[in-house]
Scaffold this active site. Structure first.
Site, mmCIF file in Angstrom:
data_model
loop_
_atom_site.group_PDB
_atom_site.id
_atom_site.type_symbol
_atom_site.label_atom_id
_atom_site.label_comp_id
_atom_site.label_asym_id
_atom_site.label_seq_id
_atom_site.Cartn_x
_atom_site.Cartn_y
_atom_site.Cartn_z
ATOM 1 C CB SER A 160 -0.701 0.479 1.029
ATOM 2 O OG SER A 160 -1.151 1.229 1.549
ATOM 3 C CE1 TYR A 186 -3.281 -2.162 5.435
ATOM 4 C CE2 TYR A 186 -2.249 0.535 4.960
ATOM 5 C CZ TYR A 186 -3.126 -1.131 4.565
ATOM 6 O OH TYR A 186 -3.910 -1.316 3.599
HETATM 7 N N1 LIG Z 1 -8.355 -1.323 -0.470
HETATM 8 C C1 LIG Z 1 -8.196 -0.526 -0.639
HETATM 9 O O1 LIG Z 1 -8.092 0.620 -0.888
HETATM 10 C C2 LIG Z 1 -6.557 -1.026 -0.700
HETATM 11 C C3 LIG Z 1 -5.481 -0.219 -0.994
HETATM 12 C C4 LIG Z 1 -4.266 -0.009 -0.731
HETATM 13 C C5 LIG Z 1 -4.201 -1.561 -0.175
HETATM 14 N N2 LIG Z 1 -4.991 -2.358 -0.295
HETATM 15 C C6 LIG Z 1 -4.168 -3.514 -0.181
HETATM 16 O O2 LIG Z 1 -5.199 -4.712 -0.726
HETATM 17 C C7 LIG Z 1 -5.277 -5.890 0.118
HETATM 18 C C8 LIG Z 1 -6.771 -6.198 -0.215
HETATM 19 O O3 LIG Z 1 -7.818 -5.868 0.062
HETATM 20 P P1 LIG Z 1 -8.974 -5.231 -0.147
HETATM 21 O O4 LIG Z 1 -8.895 -4.475 0.055
HETATM 22 O O5 LIG Z 1 -9.364 -6.915 -0.967
HETATM 23 O O6 LIG Z 1 -9.948 -5.520 1.332
HETATM 24 P P2 LIG Z 1 -10.473 -6.890 1.821
HETATM 25 O O7 LIG Z 1 -11.959 -7.046 0.864
HETATM 26 O O8 LIG Z 1 -11.240 -6.804 2.823
HETATM 27 O O9 LIG Z 1 -9.228 -7.992 1.834
HETATM 28 C C9 LIG Z 1 -8.799 -8.663 2.825
HETATM 29 C C10 LIG Z 1 -9.059 -10.230 2.044
HETATM 30 O O10 LIG Z 1 -8.578 -10.065 3.437
HETATM 31 C C11 LIG Z 1 -8.459 -11.536 4.521
HETATM 32 N N3 LIG Z 1 -7.699 -11.498 6.049
HETATM 33 C C12 LIG Z 1 -7.870 -10.691 6.613
HETATM 34 N N4 LIG Z 1 -7.019 -11.382 7.875
HETATM 35 C C13 LIG Z 1 -6.795 -12.916 7.377
HETATM 36 C C14 LIG Z 1 -6.580 -13.608 8.258
HETATM 37 N N5 LIG Z 1 -6.107 -13.403 9.619
HETATM 38 N N6 LIG Z 1 -6.610 -15.839 7.261
HETATM 39 C C15 LIG Z 1 -6.436 -15.069 6.258
HETATM 40 N N7 LIG Z 1 -7.629 -14.088 5.461
HETATM 41 C C16 LIG Z 1 -7.396 -12.820 5.089
HETATM 42 C C17 LIG Z 1 -10.141 -11.031 4.294
HETATM 43 O O11 LIG Z 1 -10.563 -12.096 4.344
HETATM 44 P P3 LIG Z 1 -11.987 -12.100 5.751
HETATM 45 O O12 LIG Z 1 -12.822 -12.134 4.636
HETATM 46 O O13 LIG Z 1 -12.372 -14.110 6.192
HETATM 47 O O14 LIG Z 1 -11.761 -11.307 6.370
HETATM 48 C C18 LIG Z 1 -10.084 -10.364 2.811
HETATM 49 O O15 LIG Z 1 -11.119 -11.614 1.839
HETATM 50 C C19 LIG Z 1 -4.760 -5.855 1.432
HETATM 51 O O16 LIG Z 1 -3.505 -6.432 1.483
HETATM 52 C C20 LIG Z 1 -4.950 -4.072 1.653
HETATM 53 O O17 LIG Z 1 -4.003 -4.224 2.627
HETATM 54 C C21 LIG Z 1 -6.015 -1.778 -0.172
#
Ligand SMILES: NC(=O)c1ccc[n+]([C@@H]2O[C@H](COP(=O)([O-])OP(=O)(O)OC[C@H]3O[C@@H](n4cnc5c(N)ncnc54)[C@H](OP(=O)(O)O)[C@@H]3O)[C@@H](O)[C@H]2O)c1
Length: 317
Positions: A160, A186
């Site tokens: 990120s 984070y």
């Molecule tokens: N969205 C943004 O704007 C953004 C910006 C910068 C970086 N990112 C990065 O993108 C990545 C994906 O995020 P997202 O935005 O798609 O969010 P998201 O929809 O919340 O997806 C995150 C995923 O991680 C899983 N997870 C959380 N804790 C876990 C654990 N202990 N073991 C296994 N899986 C786990 C969640 O599973 P559950 O459904 O079981 O909770 C969920 O499927 C992350 O690494 C985030 O830091 C996102």
């Protein structure tokens, strides 16, 4: 990074556009957190291009709709779900021990953000570091033989832009002596993610394994569950009246999964390793204009080396 690697894709390209014409039949890929948000979209795009994709998730039933869509829509590839809790080393070990055969690509995508209070994993590690970084470190280590056996294995680490203000603190990585801050934790975990890709690129090149990291952009997902309005406003995602600023701040999930798809499977980046990407391009090293760049503290080979040693010791303790 004066020799920046470039691609023809702009910031709004989608994962499907990135993989248009790319044939992934016969490849096997793993996407952590592959049942929601950017991860689900990454799974979908890879399987639609022909890959056999495993969504590594805490609750395998959460991937049911993706699996159903892959069958009903007759995708060239396939989707399966396997249980993985990154915040529990026993679960990571069980996943890697059960894995059979090569892995062409591991997408370390799962993550959590800004837990308001200090929480610790089963092994006692600060929860964001445990989930976002240490769990993925252990997973990559456990899958190294499978990545090697693929011949040209790829590791893609979803980081990120939040890494930019937060160097990794090797003196107090677990907030044992210093006060916990949700955003510092984070940011540090996301710096560690970039350093993980640097570390793998340094150590596993002889096995033909490459590793890169990325910032997906801002995409509305469950990740923001702890982001309040003032924080979103400060980031530029909402105006003074609280209205979301969709363009140019937010991307769709299809756009958010694009850089993951590029690094996971595009022939354009074959052999590229140890780099950080944003908006489908290799980011420059942060100078005066830090927006869209990668901070030196996240790609410094010496820091990557020290973090690796710390992490390996943490897994042994
Ligand atoms: N969205 C943004 O704007 C953004 C910006 C910068 C970086 N990112 C990065 O993108 C990545 C994906 O995020 P997202 O935005 O798609 O969010 P998201 O929809 O919340 O997806 C995150 C995923 O991680 C899983 N997870 C959380 N804790 C876990 C654990 N202990 N073991 C296994 N899986 C786990 C969640 O599973 P559950 O459904 O079981 O909770 C969920 O499927 C992350 O690494 C985030 O830091 C996102």
């Amino acid at each position: 990074m004066s020799d920046r690697f470039t691609t023809p894709f702009g910031p709004r390209a989608t994962a499907d556009e990135i993989l248009n014409g790319v044939r992934l039949r016969g490849t096997r890929m793993i996407v952590t957190g592959g049942a929601s948000g950017i991860g689900a979209e990454t799974v979908r795009a890879l399987a639609r291009a022909g890959a056999e994709v495993t969504a590594a998730v805490r609750d395998p039933t959460a991937a049911s709709s993706l699996i159903q869509a892959s069958v009903e829509e007759n995708w060239p590839g396939s989707v399966r779900a396997a249980r993985l809790d990154l915040a529990d080393l026993d679960s990571v070990r069980a996943f890697t021990q059960a894995w059979d055969g090569p892995v062409d690509t591991l997408v370390a995508n799962a993550g959590i953000m800004a837990l308001p209070t200090l929480q610790r994993s089963r092994q006692g590690w600060e929860m964001q570091l445990a989930t976002n970084y240490l769990g993925h470190f252990a997973l990559a280590l456990g899958l190294q033989p499978a990545l090697r056996d693929a011949g040209a294995g790829r590791v893609v680490v979803v980081s990120s832009g939040a890494h930019r203000n937060h160097p990794f603190d090797l003196d107090d990585p677990q907030f044992t002596h210093t006060a916990y801050d949700p955003w510092v934790a984070y940011g540090r975990s996301k710096t560690a993610d970039i350093l993980l890709a640097v570390g793998i690129s340094q150590r596993w090149a002889e096995d033909g394994i490459v590793a890169n990291s990325l910032m997906p952009g801002w995409i509305t997902t469950n990740l923001q569950r702890h982001v309040d309005l003032p924080t979103l406003q400060a980031m530029g995602g909402a105006d003074a009246d609280g209205n979301r600023i969709e363009q140019p701040f937010f991307k769709t999930t299809a756009q958010g999964a694009a850089t993951s798809a590029l690094l996971a499977a595009s022939p354009l980046v074959e052999g590229v390793t140890g780099r950080y990407f944003e908006d489908n391009q290799n980011a420059s090293l942060a100078g005066e204009d830090i927006d869209g760049a990668v901070a030196d503290h996240a790609v410094n080979p010496e820091i990557a080396h020290r973090l690796w040693d710390y992490s390996a010791a943490a897994l042994r303790s």
